[in-house]
Write a protein that holds these residues in place. Sequence first.
Motif, PDB file in Angstrom:
ATOM      1  N   GLY A  54     -32.542  19.124 -30.852  1.00  0.00           N
ATOM      2  CA  GLY A  54     -33.357  17.959 -30.549  1.00  0.00           C
ATOM      3  C   GLY A  54     -32.624  16.861 -29.811  1.00  0.00           C
ATOM      4  N   LEU A  55     -31.347  17.067 -29.503  1.00  0.00           N
ATOM      5  CA  LEU A  55     -30.554  16.081 -28.766  1.00  0.00           C
ATOM      6  C   LEU A  55     -30.124  16.699 -27.436  1.00  0.00           C
ATOM      7  N   LEU A  56     -30.383  15.999 -26.323  1.00  0.00           N
ATOM      8  CA  LEU A  56     -30.039  16.519 -25.009  1.00  0.00           C
ATOM      9  C   LEU A  56     -28.532  16.498 -24.787  1.00  0.00           C
ATOM     10  N   ASP A  57     -27.990  17.643 -24.414  1.00  0.00           N
ATOM     11  CA  ASP A  57     -26.582  17.770 -24.055  1.00  0.00           C
ATOM     12  C   ASP A  57     -26.458  17.620 -22.537  1.00  0.00           C
ATOM     13  N   LEU A  58     -25.219  17.494 -22.049  1.00  0.00           N
ATOM     14  CA  LEU A  58     -25.006  17.198 -20.635  1.00  0.00           C
ATOM     15  C   LEU A  58     -23.910  18.082 -20.065  1.00  0.00           C
ATOM     16  N   TYR A  59     -24.201  18.693 -18.908  1.00  0.00           N
ATOM     17  CA  TYR A  59     -23.183  19.453 -18.189  1.00  0.00           C
ATOM     18  C   TYR A  59     -22.881  18.742 -16.882  1.00  0.00           C
ATOM     19  N   LEU A  60     -21.595  18.502 -16.643  1.00  0.00           N
ATOM     20  CA  LEU A  60     -21.132  17.771 -15.460  1.00  0.00           C
ATOM     21  C   LEU A  60     -20.348  18.706 -14.551  1.00  0.00           C
ATOM     22  N   VAL A  61     -20.702  18.728 -13.267  1.00  0.00           N
ATOM     23  CA  VAL A  61     -20.025  19.555 -12.272  1.00  0.00           C
ATOM     24  C   VAL A  61     -19.108  18.672 -11.440  1.00  0.00           C
ATOM     25  N   ASN A  62     -17.830  19.012 -11.434  1.00  0.00           N
ATOM     26  CA  ASN A  62     -16.833  18.299 -10.638  1.00  0.00           C
ATOM     27  C   ASN A  62     -16.376  19.157  -9.463  1.00  0.00           C
ATOM     28  N   GLN A  63     -15.899  18.496  -8.423  1.00  0.00           N
ATOM     29  CA  GLN A  63     -15.459  19.210  -7.232  1.00  0.00           C
ATOM     30  C   GLN A  63     -14.008  19.640  -7.311  1.00  0.00           C
ATOM     31  N   SER A  64     -13.157  18.814  -7.876  1.00  0.00           N
ATOM     32  CA  SER A  64     -11.719  19.093  -7.817  1.00  0.00           C
ATOM     33  C   SER A  64     -11.042  19.072  -9.180  1.00  0.00           C
ATOM     34  N   THR A  88     -13.283  25.778 -12.985  1.00  0.00           N
ATOM     35  CA  THR A  88     -12.382  24.988 -12.139  1.00  0.00           C
ATOM     36  C   THR A  88     -12.612  25.213 -10.648  1.00  0.00           C
ATOM     37  N   GLY A  89     -13.729  25.836 -10.284  1.00  0.00           N
ATOM     38  CA  GLY A  89     -14.016  26.055  -8.876  1.00  0.00           C
ATOM     39  C   GLY A  89     -14.431  24.762  -8.181  1.00  0.00           C
ATOM     40  N   ILE A  90     -14.770  24.887  -6.893  1.00  0.00           N
ATOM     41  CA  ILE A  90     -15.238  23.722  -6.124  1.00  0.00           C
ATOM     42  C   ILE A  90     -16.717  23.542  -6.447  1.00  0.00           C
ATOM     43  N   ASP A 106     -29.540  28.978 -20.935  1.00  0.00           N
ATOM     44  CA  ASP A 106     -28.328  29.479 -20.293  1.00  0.00           C
ATOM     45  C   ASP A 106     -27.957  28.533 -19.154  1.00  0.00           C
ATOM     46  N   LEU A 107     -26.775  28.704 -18.603  1.00  0.00           N
ATOM     47  CA  LEU A 107     -26.270  27.768 -17.597  1.00  0.00           C
ATOM     48  C   LEU A 107     -26.008  28.498 -16.276  1.00  0.00           C
ATOM     49  N   LEU A 108     -26.557  27.967 -15.202  1.00  0.00           N
ATOM     50  CA  LEU A 108     -26.285  28.473 -13.856  1.00  0.00           C
ATOM     51  C   LEU A 108     -25.332  27.504 -13.161  1.00  0.00           C
ATOM     52  N   LEU A 109     -24.348  28.052 -12.448  1.00  0.00           N
ATOM     53  CA  LEU A 109     -23.358  27.236 -11.755  1.00  0.00           C
ATOM     54  C   LEU A 109     -23.151  27.768 -10.348  1.00  0.00           C
ATOM     55  N   GLN A 110     -23.211  26.875  -9.375  1.00  0.00           N
ATOM     56  CA  GLN A 110     -22.925  27.243  -7.992  1.00  0.00           C
ATOM     57  C   GLN A 110     -21.692  26.493  -7.505  1.00  0.00           C
ATOM     58  N   ASN A 111     -20.637  27.238  -7.248  1.00  0.00           N
ATOM     59  CA  ASN A 111     -19.443  26.683  -6.615  1.00  0.00           C
ATOM     60  C   ASN A 111     -19.510  26.927  -5.106  1.00  0.00           C
ATOM     61  N   TYR A 112     -18.891  26.054  -4.362  1.00  0.00           N
ATOM     62  CA  TYR A 112     -18.885  26.201  -2.908  1.00  0.00           C
ATOM     63  C   TYR A 112     -18.169  27.492  -2.524  1.00  0.00           C
ATOM     64  N   GLY A 113     -18.867  28.323  -1.705  1.00  0.00           N
ATOM     65  CA  GLY A 113     -18.248  29.531  -1.189  1.00  0.00           C
ATOM     66  C   GLY A 113     -18.134  30.668  -2.182  1.00  0.00           C
ATOM     67  N   GLU A 114     -18.863  30.579  -3.319  1.00  0.00           N
ATOM     68  CA  GLU A 114     -18.804  31.639  -4.317  1.00  0.00           C
ATOM     69  C   GLU A 114     -20.219  32.088  -4.684  1.00  0.00           C
ATOM     70  N   GLN A 115     -20.279  33.288  -5.265  1.00  0.00           N
ATOM     71  CA  GLN A 115     -21.562  33.738  -5.796  1.00  0.00           C
ATOM     72  C   GLN A 115     -21.938  32.920  -7.030  1.00  0.00           C
ATOM     73  N   TRP A 138     -21.253  34.669   1.202  1.00  0.00           N
ATOM     74  CA  TRP A 138     -21.346  33.557   0.264  1.00  0.00           C
ATOM     75  C   TRP A 138     -20.332  32.460   0.581  1.00  0.00           C
ATOM     76  N   SER A 139     -19.772  32.494   1.786  1.00  0.00           N
ATOM     77  CA  SER A 139     -18.670  31.588   2.108  1.00  0.00           C
ATOM     78  C   SER A 139     -19.092  30.131   2.193  1.00  0.00           C
ATOM     79  N   ALA A 140     -20.395  29.859   2.336  1.00  0.00           N
ATOM     80  CA  ALA A 140     -20.840  28.466   2.440  1.00  0.00           C
ATOM     81  C   ALA A 140     -22.003  28.173   1.499  1.00  0.00           C
ATOM     82  N   SER A 141     -22.094  28.939   0.389  1.00  0.00           N
ATOM     83  CA  SER A 141     -23.157  28.688  -0.592  1.00  0.00           C
ATOM     84  C   SER A 141     -22.973  27.295  -1.187  1.00  0.00           C
ATOM     85  N   TYR A 142     -24.094  26.597  -1.399  1.00  0.00           N
ATOM     86  CA  TYR A 142     -23.983  25.160  -1.645  1.00  0.00           C
ATOM     87  C   TYR A 142     -24.816  24.658  -2.816  1.00  0.00           C
TER      88      TYR A 142
END
Length: 455
Positions: A54-64, A88-90, A106-115, A138-142
């Motif tokens: 009942g409490l919203l959790d938070l996922y934060l995506v960092n670049q570096s 630790t990806g981009i 479940d959690l979906l994550l898109q890193n730059y240049g990765e599947q 997938w070199s420029a997936s965004y």
Amino acid sequence: DFDNDGDVDVYVVGQGENHLLRNDRGSLVDITADPLNDDQDGKCAAWGDYDNDGLLDLYLVNQSSPNQLFHHTSSGFEVVEDSPVRDTGIGRDCAWVDIDNDTDLDLLLQNYGEQVRVYMNEGDGVFELSQCTLDGDWSASYGIAPADYDSDGRVDLHVADLSGNNKVLHNERAYAASWSQIRLHGTISNTHGIGARLEILADGVWQHRDVGTSSGYLSSSPSMLNVGLGLATEIDTLIVKWPSGLVDVHGALPANLRLHLFEGGLVENETTEYTVSASPGVISLRWDDHGELATTYQVQRLDERVDTQAGVSDWAIKDVVSGQTEWEDRRVVTGLSYRYRVLRVEDSRAVVLFETESVTVPQLVTGLRGVHPNPFNPATKISFSLDRPQAVTVNVYDLSGRLVDVLTSREYPPGFHHVEWAGCDRDGRPVSSGTYLVRFQGDVVSQSRKMILVK
């Protein structure tokens, strides 16, 4: 709405320190504190109640720097340290989605240049990486945007590419879990119900979902919510807390359907198949209630002429249908337009199965409408319509032009009419098989049609 007080709050992600702004009745107050003040070049964040407390959790995506999962507890937010989601990806984009419909996000994550990376929620705060293995560049997936584009109950994925072709990933996971897809329609609140909170009980699990499109980096999440129901065959309870303050409570909603919830309590099932047809003087409805014949259906009608004049929708109950899935409306006016709703009524609860588009009653015309059956034996029916009161004669002739029988010769009111011919002459004697002509004569219109008597 991280504090569950009924209004939408804001979490700002950027290249400097991030900020949590609490909504205090329309005023945003910065209440940022450790650990949500992360300053590691953030790209996006997504709220989701991954542990169904009942409490919203938070996922934060960092670049570096490593991404962060902030678990929301009664005492605040805490960093989940030992988890594969500390990628630790981009980092570029993320989304909470119940990929396998097992009732947890479940959690979906898109890193730059990765599947795309899929972290499956195994319960008790445990995530396991389920890496996609896909062809293509997938070199420029965004960015990513999840949505069930083929309406099969499994969430698919659209992947945006910075310089190449975008990709659509079809979810082909094989599982037997149930699902529900829910779209809100605000009447007092905003049209899409943005900011509403849904509380869903199914398969013994309460789930909490906020309606919004705020997830994603240069992308947007859909307003249609996909809710996994596990092994449940229905939603036991569904509570909608609207931004207006109105609360709707629904019970016993069937699984594996797309549901449209209207502020005020109406429920419409998107997948009911129906047909609507209009002919002069009558509009016919037929529907398929998924193989089930409910005890009672309620038919409502909206007269669009009245609706336009009044400026409001005035749905009137026209009939109650028991034990059948078809209905005809003969109380219609030529040239006017109508819309219809059919509701399933069970235990004093009404659920909208479908609502039709506008249907216009066609004009009546004077003349023959048909001969049925044709060929025939021993009798057939000749139907005709009249646009105004008039004298009508219907005669039968053989192919030489000889009068065989007079079927009618009198005044008729406007509308639909028919006469029958039993294959006899004026003296009641049976005629031989062959081709005959039926001739209709009104005040102005005269028409003939062939009919075949077989013996």
